[in-house]
Design a protein around this motif. Structure first.
Motif, short mmCIF file in Angstrom:
data_model
loop_
_atom_site.label_atom_id
_atom_site.label_comp_id
_atom_site.label_asym_id
_atom_site.label_seq_id
_atom_site.Cartn_x
_atom_site.Cartn_y
_atom_site.Cartn_z
N VAL A 45 42.02 41.52 58.98
CA VAL A 45 42.37 42.27 57.78
C VAL A 45 42.26 43.76 58.05
O VAL A 45 41.24 44.23 58.58
CB VAL A 45 41.46 41.87 56.60
CG1 VAL A 45 41.78 42.70 55.37
CG2 VAL A 45 41.61 40.39 56.29
N THR A 46 43.29 44.51 57.72
CA THR A 46 43.29 45.96 57.94
C THR A 46 43.21 46.76 56.65
O THR A 46 42.89 47.94 56.68
CB THR A 46 44.56 46.38 58.70
OG1 THR A 46 45.72 45.97 57.95
CG2 THR A 46 44.61 45.72 60.08
N SER A 47 43.50 46.13 55.51
CA SER A 47 43.54 46.86 54.24
C SER A 47 43.54 45.87 53.08
O SER A 47 43.75 44.67 53.28
CB SER A 47 44.80 47.73 54.17
OG SER A 47 44.91 48.38 52.91
N GLY A 48 43.30 46.39 51.89
CA GLY A 48 43.68 45.65 50.71
C GLY A 48 45.18 45.73 50.54
O GLY A 48 45.87 46.41 51.31
N ASP A 49 45.72 45.05 49.53
CA ASP A 49 47.18 45.02 49.40
C ASP A 49 47.74 46.22 48.62
O ASP A 49 48.94 46.27 48.34
CB ASP A 49 47.64 43.71 48.76
CG ASP A 49 47.32 43.60 47.28
OD1 ASP A 49 46.46 44.38 46.79
OD2 ASP A 49 47.91 42.75 46.60
N LEU A 50 46.87 47.17 48.25
CA LEU A 50 47.28 48.42 47.59
C LEU A 50 47.94 48.17 46.24
O LEU A 50 48.83 48.92 45.82
CB LEU A 50 48.21 49.24 48.51
CG LEU A 50 47.70 49.49 49.93
CD1 LEU A 50 48.69 50.36 50.69
CD2 LEU A 50 46.32 50.10 49.93
N ASP A 51 47.48 47.14 45.57
CA ASP A 51 47.96 46.80 44.22
C ASP A 51 46.75 46.58 43.31
O ASP A 51 45.62 46.43 43.80
CB ASP A 51 48.81 45.53 44.25
CG ASP A 51 50.26 45.79 44.60
OD1 ASP A 51 50.75 46.89 44.30
OD2 ASP A 51 50.91 44.90 45.17
N PRO A 52 46.98 46.52 41.99
CA PRO A 52 45.88 46.10 41.11
C PRO A 52 45.41 44.70 41.48
O PRO A 52 46.14 43.92 42.09
CB PRO A 52 46.53 46.13 39.71
CG PRO A 52 47.75 46.94 39.84
CD PRO A 52 48.22 46.80 41.26
N LEU A 53 44.18 44.37 41.08
CA LEU A 53 43.60 43.08 41.40
C LEU A 53 44.27 41.98 40.58
O LEU A 53 44.27 42.01 39.35
CB LEU A 53 42.10 43.10 41.12
CG LEU A 53 41.31 41.82 41.41
CD1 LEU A 53 41.43 41.41 42.88
CD2 LEU A 53 39.86 42.00 41.01
N ASP A 54 44.82 40.99 41.28
CA ASP A 54 45.51 39.87 40.63
C ASP A 54 44.51 38.91 39.99
O ASP A 54 43.42 38.69 40.51
CB ASP A 54 46.35 39.09 41.65
CG ASP A 54 47.47 39.92 42.25
OD1 ASP A 54 48.07 40.71 41.52
OD2 ASP A 54 47.73 39.78 43.46
N ILE A 55 44.92 38.31 38.89
CA ILE A 55 44.08 37.36 38.19
C ILE A 55 44.95 36.31 37.51
O ILE A 55 46.01 36.64 36.96
CB ILE A 55 43.16 38.07 37.16
CG1 ILE A 55 42.20 37.08 36.49
CG2 ILE A 55 43.96 38.86 36.14
CD1 ILE A 55 41.09 37.76 35.69
N CYS A 56 44.56 35.03 37.61
CA CYS A 56 45.24 33.98 36.86
C CYS A 56 44.26 33.44 35.83
O CYS A 56 43.06 33.28 36.11
CB CYS A 56 45.78 32.89 37.77
SG CYS A 56 44.61 32.14 38.88
N VAL A 57 44.76 33.19 34.64
CA VAL A 57 43.92 32.82 33.51
C VAL A 57 44.32 31.44 33.01
O VAL A 57 45.47 31.21 32.62
CB VAL A 57 44.06 33.85 32.36
CG1 VAL A 57 43.13 33.48 31.20
CG2 VAL A 57 43.75 35.26 32.86
N LEU A 58 43.36 30.53 33.03
CA LEU A 58 43.60 29.18 32.54
C LEU A 58 43.44 29.14 31.03
O LEU A 58 42.47 29.67 30.47
CB LEU A 58 42.61 28.21 33.19
CG LEU A 58 42.72 28.07 34.71
CD1 LEU A 58 41.52 27.32 35.26
CD2 LEU A 58 44.01 27.39 35.10
N SER A 59 44.40 28.48 30.37
CA SER A 59 44.36 28.33 28.92
C SER A 59 45.13 27.07 28.54
O SER A 59 46.09 26.70 29.20
CB SER A 59 44.99 29.54 28.22
OG SER A 59 45.12 29.30 26.83
#
Length: 203
Positions: free
Chosen positions: A86-100
């Motif tokens: 790993v060389t970096s984060g993906d340079l985006d906001p942190l992804d999240i999936c929400v169960l409902s």
């Protein structure tokens, strides 16, 4: 007088008053979507990223946590987990999936969610964590507090989506899941992404 403007969902909304225990989530995609939407970073409006080409449809509500960013701090957590490529984060906001258990028909909305775990996903040398959460107050999922409490079929369904959603048929896998982690590690990732955001954008 109240200013007449719409807050940018990435920069103009907080991550939540009780972060990382409860987080604000901006929902971009819902399970019924056959188009992949994502927020336009300049304007804050949802834009079409691409049509879903195959039968791989997101199995949960999907979006990001405002005022997060995946860079060095998130990368370092991936390295600590054993990902030496790993060389970096993906340079985006942190992804999240929400169960409902509720049928929510479109994205572009905010909700509160409780993080219960996540996937340490590595995509072409970038840390691309996917936080798993439950919608606060949901009558079917809202009581879960750790991913270990979920039925394994639910976890595997989410994993399968993230491992295959970028692939064309007969292509080799483009990403991998380094580890599945629980709620405490998910909170560490969230706080790391908030530090990355502060380092990049201030605040």
């Amino acid at each position: 007088m109240i200013p007449n403007f719409k807050a940018h969902p990435w920069h103009g909304i907080t991550a939540g008053e009780d972060v990382p225990n409860v987080v604000n989530v901006f929902i971009e995609i819902v399970p019924s979507d056959t188009i992949k939407y994502e927020v336009d970073k300049s304007s804050g409006y949802l834009k079409v990223d691409r049509p879903q080409q195959f039968s791989n449809i997101i199995p949960a509500l999907y979006g990001f946590i405002p005022r997060t960013y995946c860079h060095d701090e998130v990368r370092d957590l991936a390295i600590e987990s054993g990902a030496n490529d790993v060389t970096s984060g993906d340079l985006d906001p942190l992804d999240i999936c929400v169960l409902s258990s509720h049928n929510i028909h479109s994205g572009g909305m905010l909700m509160e969610a409780i993080p219960i775990g996540g996937f340490k996903m590595i995509d072409k040398g970038e840390a691309d964590d996917k936080i798993v959460a439950v919608m606060k107050g949901d009558h079917a999922f809202g009581h879960f507090r750790d991913i270990s409490e979920l039925p394994q079929a639910e976890v595997k369904r989410l994993m399968h989506y993230f491992l295959t959603y970028k692939n064309l048929p007969d292509e080799p896998a483009k990403c991998r899941i380094q580890e599945v982690y629980g709620s405490e590690a998910a909170k560490e990732v969230i706080m790391a992404s908030m530090r990355d955001y502060a380092n990049k954008f201030g605040g």
